[in-house]
Design an enzyme around this catalytic site. Sequence first.
Site, PDB file in Angstrom:
ATOM      1  N   ASN A   1       0.883  -1.175   0.000  1.00  0.00           N
ATOM      2  CA  ASN A   1       0.000   0.000   0.000  1.00  0.00           C
ATOM      3  C   ASN A   1       0.916   1.219   0.000  1.00  0.00           C
ATOM      4  O   ASN A   1       1.457   1.605   1.026  1.00  0.00           O
ATOM      5  CB  ASN A   1      -0.881  -0.039   1.252  1.00  0.00           C
ATOM      6  CG  ASN A   1      -1.824   1.148   1.335  1.00  0.00           C
ATOM      7  OD1 ASN A   1      -1.755   2.058   0.491  1.00  0.00           O
ATOM      8  ND2 ASN A   1      -2.683   1.153   2.327  1.00  0.00           N
ATOM      9  N   ARG A  23      -2.612  -2.034  -3.443  1.00  0.00           N
ATOM     10  CA  ARG A  23      -3.830  -1.258  -3.183  1.00  0.00           C
ATOM     11  C   ARG A  23      -3.787  -0.020  -4.082  1.00  0.00           C
ATOM     12  O   ARG A  23      -2.825   0.747  -4.063  1.00  0.00           O
ATOM     13  CB  ARG A  23      -3.854  -0.812  -1.730  1.00  0.00           C
ATOM     14  CG  ARG A  23      -5.063   0.049  -1.451  1.00  0.00           C
ATOM     15  CD  ARG A  23      -4.836   0.956  -0.293  1.00  0.00           C
ATOM     16  NE  ARG A  23      -6.011   1.784  -0.099  1.00  0.00           N
ATOM     17  CZ  ARG A  23      -5.988   2.924   0.543  1.00  0.00           C
ATOM     18  NH1 ARG A  23      -4.864   3.400   1.037  1.00  0.00           N
ATOM     19  NH2 ARG A  23      -7.087   3.618   0.690  1.00  0.00           N
ATOM     20  N   HIS A  51     -12.940   2.962   0.444  1.00  0.00           N
ATOM     21  CA  HIS A  51     -12.917   1.890   1.454  1.00  0.00           C
ATOM     22  C   HIS A  51     -13.584   0.615   0.917  1.00  0.00           C
ATOM     23  O   HIS A  51     -14.045  -0.224   1.687  1.00  0.00           O
ATOM     24  CB  HIS A  51     -13.699   2.275   2.740  1.00  0.00           C
ATOM     25  CG  HIS A  51     -13.082   3.355   3.555  1.00  0.00           C
ATOM     26  ND1 HIS A  51     -13.845   4.307   4.200  1.00  0.00           N
ATOM     27  CD2 HIS A  51     -11.792   3.630   3.859  1.00  0.00           C
ATOM     28  CE1 HIS A  51     -13.059   5.128   4.865  1.00  0.00           C
ATOM     29  NE2 HIS A  51     -11.807   4.750   4.675  1.00  0.00           N
ATOM     30  N   ARG A  56     -12.057  15.376   8.494  1.00  0.00           N
ATOM     31  CA  ARG A  56     -12.800  15.788   7.285  1.00  0.00           C
ATOM     32  C   ARG A  56     -14.237  16.133   7.636  1.00  0.00           C
ATOM     33  O   ARG A  56     -14.860  15.454   8.457  1.00  0.00           O
ATOM     34  CB  ARG A  56     -12.797  14.665   6.245  1.00  0.00           C
ATOM     35  CG  ARG A  56     -11.470  14.465   5.594  1.00  0.00           C
ATOM     36  CD  ARG A  56     -11.525  13.336   4.578  1.00  0.00           C
ATOM     37  NE  ARG A  56     -10.365  12.482   4.727  1.00  0.00           N
ATOM     38  CZ  ARG A  56     -10.349  11.178   4.483  1.00  0.00           C
ATOM     39  NH1 ARG A  56     -11.418  10.568   4.026  1.00  0.00           N
ATOM     40  NH2 ARG A  56      -9.246  10.484   4.671  1.00  0.00           N
ATOM     41  N   GLU A  59      -8.214  -5.239   5.404  1.00  0.00           N
ATOM     42  CA  GLU A  59      -8.087  -4.887   3.991  1.00  0.00           C
ATOM     43  C   GLU A  59      -6.916  -5.620   3.334  1.00  0.00           C
ATOM     44  O   GLU A  59      -6.997  -6.021   2.175  1.00  0.00           O
ATOM     45  CB  GLU A  59      -7.926  -3.371   3.847  1.00  0.00           C
ATOM     46  CG  GLU A  59      -9.235  -2.642   4.142  1.00  0.00           C
ATOM     47  CD  GLU A  59      -9.065  -1.165   4.464  1.00  0.00           C
ATOM     48  OE1 GLU A  59      -8.681  -0.853   5.611  1.00  0.00           O
ATOM     49  OE2 GLU A  59      -9.318  -0.336   3.591  1.00  0.00           O
TER      50      GLU A  59
END
Length: 402
Positions: free
Chosen positions: A7, A91, A180, A241, A384
Amino acid sequence: MKVLVINCGSSSLKYQLINTDTDEVFAKGLCERIGIDGSQIVYQKEGCQKEKTLTPMPTHKEAIGLVLEYLMNEETGVVKSLDEIDAIGHRIVHGGEKFTESVLITDEVIEAIEECSELAPLHNPANLTGIRVCQMLMPGIPMVAVFDTAFHQTMPEKAYLYGIPYKYYENYSIRRYGFHGTSHKYVSNHMAHFLKTRLKYLKVIVCHLGNGASISAIDHGKCIDTSMGMTPLEGLMMGTRSGDIDPAILEYIQKKDNITIEEVMDILNKESGVYGMSGISSDFRDLTEAEEAGNQAAARTLEAYAYRVAKYIGSYVAAMNGVDAIAFTAGVGENSAVIRSEICKYLGYLGLTIDEVTNHAGSGDRIITTPDSRVRVCVIPTNEELEIARETMRLVKGDKAE
Ligand code: ADP
């Protein structure tokens, strides 16, 4: 099969070497501050202490080179040579509309990922660097791209189109993509398995509540809506955020504070969410502690956070005309019984009853509703990297998707 999961961010790189036959992690870690002074590699062999080493990593090439050296180290390594690594899973953040599922990496795929870079200018170029360096250092090892957006590509037009002139979708690909996806896919499948059924028989809502947060509605195995949009800024309030706001606020702040649009965007991405609203922290542990100590700002922030999640769940119940099971996952979803409880307080109308004993106790996969609850709520830790490793194995073996 031994799969190396990569990743790659702009100045960081996370890695795991996974045995897909047993789901065992041989070793994992990360490289930080690549191209910046003070770069460091963290390496952890399964069952051993973390090793942290400060060492220069001017580019990702040195970083991945170091990862391979650590994996092959005579004393602490987990493989003898690179030949033992069967495949590499990358990823990739944005697959646009081109990628509806994971793919084996070819020159055409690299080109197509490049074309999607405009939609994720900070992420896709870094992901591509990871691919190119692996091609250079490990030629001949098959590689697979696993996209954050792919799982959400089953959303219908009514869910992904914005209420703006259609030409912006046609000309600039402005639409909702969702992120996601690897987590939503893993958690929804895993929950169905845990509940001893199949995803294709269920209406499911997955709440991925971490630093970044998103919710998805998965109707009989297909994602039909999700809360993040063209970028990961839309939807729930997150660590820093803002999530959904009236778009007119951007111009208003810009004029009032006499700042640029880039500065406004920075505020919405980095200084908003629960951090901005509370003025305390983006970490939910700090907020929960502050609330318990009687801090009003922390209390109203957590209340607003839970309210927003509950509203999204309600809208997805409407979108699917029902729900059978709800999953909580990621840092907050897996660890905060208080926030799960606050969210579920809004959901009594569904015939949902939380069992506060199981909600507050235990770890790993678990059901936190009472046996008579009409909707089952589960805590399902996300993974993940394992999902990326499984997808990589599936494609390298040439198996079909479920
Ligand atoms: P990401 O992968 O998006 O960076 P994570 O899924 O690791 O994020 O989630 C990080 C968040 O999880 C942090 O805000 C942290 O506060 C929260 N978290 C971790 N443990 C707990 C806990 N016990 N209670 C509340 N929040 C927690």
